[in-house]
Write an enzyme that holds these catalytic residues in place. Structure first.
Site, PDB file in Angstrom:
ATOM      1  N   ARG A 154      38.398  52.153  44.720  1.00 58.18           N
ATOM      2  CA  ARG A 154      39.549  52.131  45.621  1.00 58.18           C
ATOM      3  C   ARG A 154      40.301  50.817  45.457  1.00 58.18           C
ATOM      4  O   ARG A 154      39.699  49.765  45.211  1.00 58.18           O
ATOM      5  CB  ARG A 154      39.112  52.312  47.081  1.00 58.18           C
ATOM      6  CG  ARG A 154      38.245  51.203  47.634  1.00 58.18           C
ATOM      7  CD  ARG A 154      37.657  51.577  48.987  1.00 58.18           C
ATOM      8  NE  ARG A 154      36.890  50.483  49.578  1.00 58.18           N
ATOM      9  CZ  ARG A 154      37.366  49.699  50.536  1.00 58.18           C
ATOM     10  NH1 ARG A 154      38.577  49.891  51.009  1.00 58.18           N
ATOM     11  NH2 ARG A 154      36.629  48.726  51.034  1.00 58.18           N
ATOM     12  N   VAL A 158      47.028  44.311  45.550  1.00 54.75           N
ATOM     13  CA  VAL A 158      47.984  44.440  44.460  1.00 54.75           C
ATOM     14  C   VAL A 158      48.467  43.055  44.080  1.00 54.75           C
ATOM     15  O   VAL A 158      48.833  42.261  44.948  1.00 54.75           O
ATOM     16  CB  VAL A 158      49.177  45.326  44.861  1.00 54.75           C
ATOM     17  CG1 VAL A 158      50.204  45.394  43.740  1.00 54.75           C
ATOM     18  CG2 VAL A 158      48.703  46.727  45.224  1.00 54.75           C
ATOM     19  N   ILE A 159      48.438  42.748  42.787  1.00 57.91           N
ATOM     20  CA  ILE A 159      48.945  41.478  42.281  1.00 57.91           C
ATOM     21  C   ILE A 159      50.051  41.807  41.296  1.00 57.91           C
ATOM     22  O   ILE A 159      49.805  41.976  40.106  1.00 57.91           O
ATOM     23  CB  ILE A 159      47.845  40.658  41.581  1.00 57.91           C
ATOM     24  CG1 ILE A 159      46.525  40.735  42.343  1.00 57.91           C
ATOM     25  CG2 ILE A 159      48.282  39.225  41.397  1.00 57.91           C
ATOM     26  CD1 ILE A 159      45.346  40.234  41.561  1.00 57.91           C
ATOM     27  N   LYS A 177      44.675  46.997  35.017  1.00 65.27           N
ATOM     28  CA  LYS A 177      46.062  46.939  34.556  1.00 65.27           C
ATOM     29  C   LYS A 177      46.327  48.170  33.712  1.00 65.27           C
ATOM     30  O   LYS A 177      45.528  48.523  32.850  1.00 65.27           O
ATOM     31  CB  LYS A 177      46.323  45.686  33.732  1.00 65.27           C
ATOM     32  CG  LYS A 177      47.774  45.601  33.244  1.00 65.27           C
ATOM     33  CD  LYS A 177      48.040  44.311  32.518  1.00 65.27           C
ATOM     34  CE  LYS A 177      49.481  44.265  32.010  1.00 65.27           C
ATOM     35  NZ  LYS A 177      50.455  44.268  33.106  1.00 65.27           N
ATOM     36  N   ASP A 412      54.538  35.485  24.456  1.00 63.99           N
ATOM     37  CA  ASP A 412      55.255  34.969  25.638  1.00 63.99           C
ATOM     38  C   ASP A 412      54.290  34.281  26.602  1.00 63.99           C
ATOM     39  O   ASP A 412      54.354  34.474  27.809  1.00 63.99           O
ATOM     40  CB  ASP A 412      56.008  36.088  26.349  1.00 63.99           C
ATOM     41  CG  ASP A 412      55.079  37.183  26.858  1.00 63.99           C
ATOM     42  OD1 ASP A 412      53.880  37.143  26.518  1.00 63.99           O
ATOM     43  OD2 ASP A 412      55.541  38.070  27.589  1.00 63.99           O
TER      44      ASP A 412
END
Length: 549
Positions: A154, A158-159, A177, A412
């Site tokens: 679950r 959230v990041i 991710k 990047d």
């Protein structure tokens, strides 16, 4: 229907040889599918063909992940066959159109598997050069799992573009991710899943669905390096509450780190120039503060995981990542703001000591923001000992070297990719490469000069682009000022790098050699390569063998 004769494509240096019977049958089958899509043969029974097809496709995905390409091809074949039979007896027109799209998608993947993995003849000792079989470390394939295994977890936070997830069985937390699959496998871009990279976040497992690849990543609880530096510099304005998770993390980190000390102002420097006003934190209504400190928001395929804010509901519903969780803005004294005059203290560094000091800007407020210092928001002062920066730089260098050895470029690298573990060591967010995932660069990293000038151009990128990013990050850590703030017009071939006079000669030399506009002239490239970079006088006190060990 005519049968199609197939001849294998020879590998370089090998004479053409006829296909095996199985491969010939595969070619014939693919041709038959094309004809059946065009003509159609309504011979489907009244069974629910979508359920049967879904079973075959699920098995195909599992076999695809585990690199059993022959079995995956067969399951795709069976699934497409079921859909072809069922579509002609399905009375629902909209569903028929949707099924046709699925047939095209699965057929394309079956052809890719055949072309990349089944058609190429392999001589003894040879290895494929495309797809998952290109992995240098074969044991990594055991990390692949069916996406159904995520159902027992679950989402608890959230990041930005990653989610903090809790395993209901073990209670452990990890980061997930998702990477969108483009379903057009690039034969030039290999899938590379780095393994054993020192000072990089660990990939625990990965899951594949029809549309996405889910990375199950280690949760590094120390947060980002930049947010830690800002909270150390301005503890009264870091948004921490007593007993919070971040407070406990700081208590664990402090024995290992002596980061910030008062900075000595250069002679002739006006103290008023260093005065800053700190605005009280503002919280986002979509997520509670929960006593957490601000953290840099990550952007990328980079696959990172700074400390998350925890959802109080514990629901698995995924809220959209808010534009900003906690804002700690440092502005020049007297600067106007929509929120009214800033309240809080003004801080002037004082004292003495052989340390690095300066006025540092954070990052752009989208993917690079340190939840506080954005472009044009003013300056926030920190002072970090050069020896500490040197240690972090060495750890980052070791991680980049290992990634380059496995064929992965970051492209990047920016402050959101540098985390701290509980011992105060650098942990790079996870970087990998997938043939089915289109690489994307963080636009703000390019705009803020964290990415090399050649990123986003037409020339092929090399390891040199990461050495530029490495230099840009070091510039900000050593001088306290972002490269884009010192060079607001960017850096061109003729640009002279702006460096403070108090910077040590080895540090100034390192930055100058890394931040070369021409990629081939950067330190780390050309003769000597990364060995020459590691032997630079700036790293003279680093014992590389102990660092890697």
């Amino acid at each position: 229907m005519s049968l199609v004769a197939c001849e294998c494509l020879p590998s370089p240096g090998l004479e053409p040889e006829p296909c095996s019977r199985a491969r010939s049958q595969a070619c014939v089958y693919l041709e038959q599918i094309r004809n059946r899509v065009a003509l159609g043969v309504p011979d489907m029974t009244k069974r629910d063909y979508l359920v049967d097809a879904a079973t075959q496709i699920r098995l195909a995905l599992e076999r695809d992940v585990s690199e059993d390409y022959e079995a995956a091809f067969n399951h795709y074949q069976n699934g497409v066959d079921v859909l072809l039979r069922g579509i002609h007896v399905d009375p629902n027109k909209e569903r028929r159109e949707a099924v046709k799209l699925k047939i095209t998608k699965y057929l394309r993947r079956a052809e890719e598997i055949f072309n990349c993995h089944l058609q190429r003849p392999l001589s003894s000792g040879a290895s494929p050069s495309t797809g998952f079989s290109s992995l240098r470390l074969r044991p990594i394939r055991t990390l692949g799992s069916a996406v159904e295994q995520l159902r027992g977890c679950r989402v608890v936070g959230v990041i930005e573009k990653v989610q903090l997830v809790q395993d209901s069985a073990t209670g452990g937390t990890f980061v997930v991710k998702s990477l969108p699959r483009c379903h057009m496998v690039s034969r030039e871009r290999l899938t590379i899943i780095p393994h054993g990279v020192p000072y990089m976040t660990k990939l625990l497992r990965y899951f594949m669905s029809e549309d996405s690849i889910f990375l199950h990543l280690e949760h590094v609880q120390g947060g980002t390096l930049w947010s830690h530096l800002l909270s150390q510099a301005h503890p009264r304005h870091s948004g921490l509450s007593s007993g919070s998770t971040q407070e406990r993390m700081k208590a664990q980190l402090n024995p290992h780190l002596n980061l910030l000390t008062p900075a000595r102002l250069p002679s002739g420097h006006a103290p008023g120039k260093d005065r800053i006003a700190l605005e009280p934190p503002r919280t986002s209504p979509s997520l509670p503060l929960a006593g957490e400190a601000p953290s840099i928001r990550p952007q990328r395929e980079a696959e990172g995981e700074p400390t998350a804010r925890t959802s109080t509901s514990g629901s698995s519903d995924l809220p959209k990542a808010p534009g900003g969780h906690l804002h700690l803005q440092a502005r020049r004294a007297g600067q106007n703001s929509d929120a009214g005059p800033p309240r809080g203290l003004t801080w002037v560094p004082e004292g003495a000591g052989p340390v690095l000091g300066g006025c540092g800007r954070g990052m752009d407020q989208s993917c690079l923001s340190a939840d506080g210092a954005g472009r044009g928001c003013g300056r926030a002062t920190w002072s970090v000992r050069e020896e500490q920066v040197k240690q972090w730089a060495a750890e980052t260098l070791v991680a980049l070297e290992a990634l380059h050895e496995q064929g992965v470029l970051c492209r990047d690298l920016h402050p959101g990719n540098l985390l701290l573990d509980q011992a105060g060591h650098i942990r790079l967010t996870y970087f990998g490469q997938w043939s089915e995932v289109e690489p994307q660069c963080c636009g703000e990293a390019v705009d803020n000069l964290y990415s090399a000038p050649e990123v986003g151009g037409i020339s092929e990128l090399t390891e040199a682009c990461d050495w530029w990013s490495f230099g840009s990050l070091l510039y900000e850590l050593l001088t306290g000022m972002a490269l884009s703030q010192s060079h607001p017009s960017g850096i061109q071939a003729h640009t002279q790098l702006q460096l403070p006079e108090w910077l040590s000669r080895p540090a100034a030399s390192l930055l100058t050699e890394l931040l070369q506009f021409e990629p081939t002239r950067r330190l780390g490239m050309g003769e000597g390569g990364v060995s020459k970079l590691k032997s630079h006088p700036f790293f003279s006190t680093i014992q590389w063998s102990k660092l890697v060990g």
